[in-house]
Every structure is written in C-alpha cells, then in structure tokens.
Design an enzyme around this catalytic site. Sequence first.
Site, PDB file in Angstrom:
ATOM      1  N   SER A  47       0.790  -1.223   0.000  1.00 15.96           N
ATOM      2  CA  SER A  47       0.000   0.000   0.000  1.00 15.96           C
ATOM      3  C   SER A  47       0.826   1.278   0.000  1.00 15.96           C
ATOM      4  O   SER A  47       0.310   2.341  -0.344  1.00 15.96           O
ATOM      5  CB  SER A  47      -0.939   0.010   1.214  1.00 15.96           C
ATOM      6  N   ASP A 324      -3.564   7.642   8.294  1.00 15.64           N
ATOM      7  CA  ASP A 324      -4.341   6.699   9.098  1.00 15.64           C
ATOM      8  C   ASP A 324      -3.393   5.917  10.006  1.00 15.64           C
ATOM      9  O   ASP A 324      -2.271   6.354  10.253  1.00 15.64           O
ATOM     10  CB  ASP A 324      -5.218   5.792   8.217  1.00 15.64           C
ATOM     11  N   HIS A 327      -0.438   4.543   7.359  1.00 15.81           N
ATOM     12  CA  HIS A 327       0.003   5.171   6.110  1.00 15.81           C
ATOM     13  C   HIS A 327       0.270   6.666   6.260  1.00 15.81           C
ATOM     14  O   HIS A 327      -0.538   7.371   6.877  1.00 15.81           O
ATOM     15  CB  HIS A 327      -1.063   4.978   5.024  1.00 15.81           C
TER      16      HIS A 327
END
Length: 349
Positions: A47, A324, A327
Amino acid sequence: MVKHLFVLPPLLLVLLFISITEVAEGTKKSYGVYNNNNVKLFVFGDSYVDTGNFLDSPSYKAPYGITFPGKPAGRFSDGRVLTDYIASYLKIETPTPYSLRNSSNLQYGINFAQGGTGVFQTLTNGPNMTLQIDSFEQLIQQKVYTKQDLDSSVALIGASGNDYTAFIVNNKSITEIKSFTTTLINQLSINIQRIHNLGINKVAIGLLEPIGCLPQITVVTFHLGCVDLLNLVSENHNKELLQTVQQLNQQAGKSVYVTLDIYNAFLSTIETMKRNHEENSTLMNPLELCCAGDGFKNKCGNVDDNGEKKYSLCENPELSFFWDYVHPSQNGWYNVYTLLQPSLGQLIG
C-alpha cells in the site's frame, strides 16, 4: 560572393515555435518534454506504493483522496503517495494500476503493487511480489513492452512491512524474527534479480520504515514516542538488505540496485515535525493519525448501516505526517520524498 540563405516555410516556422514553447513550458503535449522521455516506471509492493490496485478496500472510499485528486482513487492516503512523487521526478505521469490496465494507456509503465501484500503471502488474498512479477513477465511475453522500453525504465519496490505483521500474527512471538528477516531478504533478493533479468537496468528498493513509529504501535505510548524495540526489527532488516544490495551490485559490476532510505527519511521528518509541534502546539503531533476510527473496531473510512461516519478527521491534513493508522499523508510522503531526492539521481542515466 553572396551567400544563399535557407529560409523555412512559414508553416514550419510556426510549428517549430509552438514546439519550442511547449517544451520550455514543460507541458505534457505530444511534442513536449514528457513524450520525449522514454522512461517507464514499473512498481511492485504494498500500500505504500499502490495507486489503485486494491479495488475492494477503504482506499476507494471517502475520505481517502480528499487532498488529491479530491475523491477516493485507490491510494492509501489523503492524496499522493511515494509512487506519484518518484514518477514526477522521472518527468512522467504516474503509471497505470495493473487492475485498470484495460481502460488506460500504458506508456508510463504499470503499477503492480497492491495494498496488504508482501514479499510472501500475507493476511490478504492479494498477489504477493512473486505473482506481481509473474504479471509483469506475462506482459513482456505478450510484447506489450519492448526490450528498448525496459532498457530505459525503472522499477520501484516497496514491500516487507506486511510480511512482519503476518509473521507476528501467525507466530504470536518475535523471538524468531531475526531468522525470518534473513529468509525474507533472501526472497527479496531473488525477486529484484528477476526484475533485472527481465530487462530493467535500474531497480530502486525502499528500506523498511520504522515500524515502531506507526500510529497503530505508538498508541501504547499515547503517541508520545516511537517503540524502539520494534524499530530494531526495521534496523536489522535494513542492515541485511543493504549488505545484499551491495553484493548484488558487485556481482553485476555496476549500480543496478539503488536503495531508498525510507527509514531515516521517516525518522528525520517525524523528529522535525515533533520539535515544531513542541514549539507551536497548533501544529500536529506527527505520531498522531489524521483520520482516526471511532472505537477499536472502526478505521478510517468506516460507516455504519445508515451511512453515518465512524471516524473523525484532523482539521488540517496538510499538517499531518500520518494519514491513518499505518500510512503517511500526502504531506508525510512529500517530506519523505524530499529527503530521498539525492538517491533518486542514481536512477537516471
């Protein structure tokens, strides 16, 4: 003696002027600098570098993407991620996510990275790095990209964080994590050599971030400090990876593999932002996340059956480092990218 002058026809003069003007302005017209750049970017990992492959994920739900492009677009951030910034450094547009390849052009490369994945199979069903490279190889076999395309291209690797999460969940212990690191680095070495053998001559590998600084970890310190014990895991991983990359470059006889020191870029940015926060309390604590879930089970982007938000947002995402629980925000990635720029020069030429 009178010299004969060569005079361009008026139409050619106009076209030449337009072309020079567009190049000078750095636009993306077909006759501008972007299309004269043959570099393509091929991305593998998780990610941190995914720009839209995990279709069934929070990255395609609000409030992800609120800063860029203004709506959810598959990035695990409020805006741009590392891939976007490295593409901009290479003077190309962000490469198309593999999942969207049939609806987009592929002239800038392809992003195979998917959130939640790793070098090995992790806790998700997404394609691990080996499978991502398989997809890349299939495109080469289908002659989507030529040898010339690959010769001038760059690969970006951003993986390993999810592998450690999966290891800890599956083993309930970190006592054998050092031997796992060696196994992980060995497989990562196989993977990056395979990418090079497929024709890419510059491979950039991100070092592991300081996992002890992620908000999902620093919650135990009330986001006042990183957990040094877990950062040691990252340090050991990076030490072994650096040694491996050095050996591979020696074997190749040239600098094929370039490491990006994400670890120290994270730490340096966090330390700077923390000092600024201590001097000015209106600035965000970099260890706090901007998009926080309402309660233990809820995460950024969660809503209830009635569509009511089960998360809260910080007032100014542009002042945050973490978006978050794991990330970085666009601001976080931009600051990290700024510190990585000296290393990126090795990817060109």
